[in-house]
Design an enzyme around this catalytic site. Sequence first.
Site, short mmCIF file in Angstrom:
data_model
loop_
_atom_site.label_atom_id
_atom_site.label_comp_id
_atom_site.label_asym_id
_atom_site.label_seq_id
_atom_site.Cartn_x
_atom_site.Cartn_y
_atom_site.Cartn_z
N ASP A 112 2.05 -73.25 -56.32
CA ASP A 112 1.46 -73.98 -57.45
C ASP A 112 2.34 -75.17 -57.80
OD1 ASP A 112 -0.28 -71.88 -57.54
OD2 ASP A 112 0.25 -71.22 -59.56
N ASP A 127 -8.99 -67.02 -55.76
CA ASP A 127 -7.56 -66.77 -55.65
C ASP A 127 -7.30 -65.50 -54.83
OD1 ASP A 127 -4.93 -67.41 -56.18
OD2 ASP A 127 -5.29 -67.72 -58.32
#
Length: 413
Positions: free
Chosen positions: A223, A161
């Site tokens: 997301d 990430d």
Amino acid sequence: MLRLHVLDIVFLVILLPENVKLLKNGLALTPPMGWMSWGYYMCAVNCDNYPDKCLNENLILSVADTFYHDGYQEAGFEYIIIDDCWSEKERDENGKLVPDKKRFPNGMKYIADYIHTRGLKFGMYTNIAEITCMKYPGSQYFFDIDAQTFADWGVDYLKVDGCFVKEDYLNTGYIDLGQELKKTAKDMVYSCSWPYYIQFIHKKMPDYQKIAKHCNMWRNYHDVQLHWPAVKAIINHYKNEYDRISPYHGPGQWNDPDMIIFGTGALNENQSRVHYTVYLMLSAPILLSCDMNKITTFEKKLLQNLDLIAIGQDPLGIMAKPYQLEQLVILWVKPHLPMKGDRFHSFSFAIVNLDTEQHLISIYPVVYGVNSTDGYSVMDVFANTFRKNVTLKDYIQVVVPAEDVILYTLFPL
Ligand code: GLA
């Protein structure tokens, strides 16, 4: 399991644009399929209060069992990935990451071994910064130690990430961590969130050429959330960005639209068909994220539909091209195998209706690249039947129900 044949590799080499360099680790030659914890479980660490929604060893092993026993593995689902919130808050005295002692009492090697004995693969998560997005220890300053730790545990896939760091650091950090992974000599699919952070946090254009050279797959967009508008936003993003991102997409290097939200009750059947079909047409990674026991019979049948999966796992890995037919109706066209000779691909046509009303649609396949003068047989994938054959002069007319998709695969005669 779907495998690459020598002949397919020949086609693949012919089709890739010359200027695009593959990350040559030989991994993820078709888009990874599997399960990842985040979409549904997120940071589910409060297991005493919520035992049914708990990110722990039992959950991960149970997903492996379901894949193994319920037909998912045969359909191509392979990777089981633990996302954020898996570790203790502190590293050990040697600077190593430590799995949460209560939730992962036997450590990660134990989980990897369990998954591997079922012929499946194991994935984990870290962040390029000092902490993860949920503030667990991240890998900055520890790239070498962490790469080796993941390798020692038998990790086959690493999601990295990009929260909390500057743009410049993203552009070097992902490359440096990739080098450390390579040094371990353990095969690990390298999943980077790099372009998402460049585009949406730092408001710059990602250098996809560079990203594709260092990562096997990468997140492009926000997301996914557990609702239909989020899925529609993802579809529209890939439609709008097609020209920019499709040249870098292919075997070993995939644009990643984030997880599939089946098993969460978020979508009706038509919407589920759209969600899964568009992902497969894109040749996107297919990562479920749910309590596998909550997958409905309808969803399971869809997930394991081999005519559909063959499109998504096609060895050429070509991203479908979008054509806006009407304001809310998009046609996605994807060339794929089998080919007739070396000039005539099969094609899948997905007519996606994002409107809440049905639409009558006519398309002339010849407009979208089909080129065999001998014509095509036309499989209606969801009806599991063949329509009348088409020639290059013919059109196809069909009613596409509200928020649904009609999917035809055309095979050259
Ligand atoms: C970011 C990522 C998600 C997930 C979480 C974990 O939001 O995009 O996919 O990994 O972090 O904290």
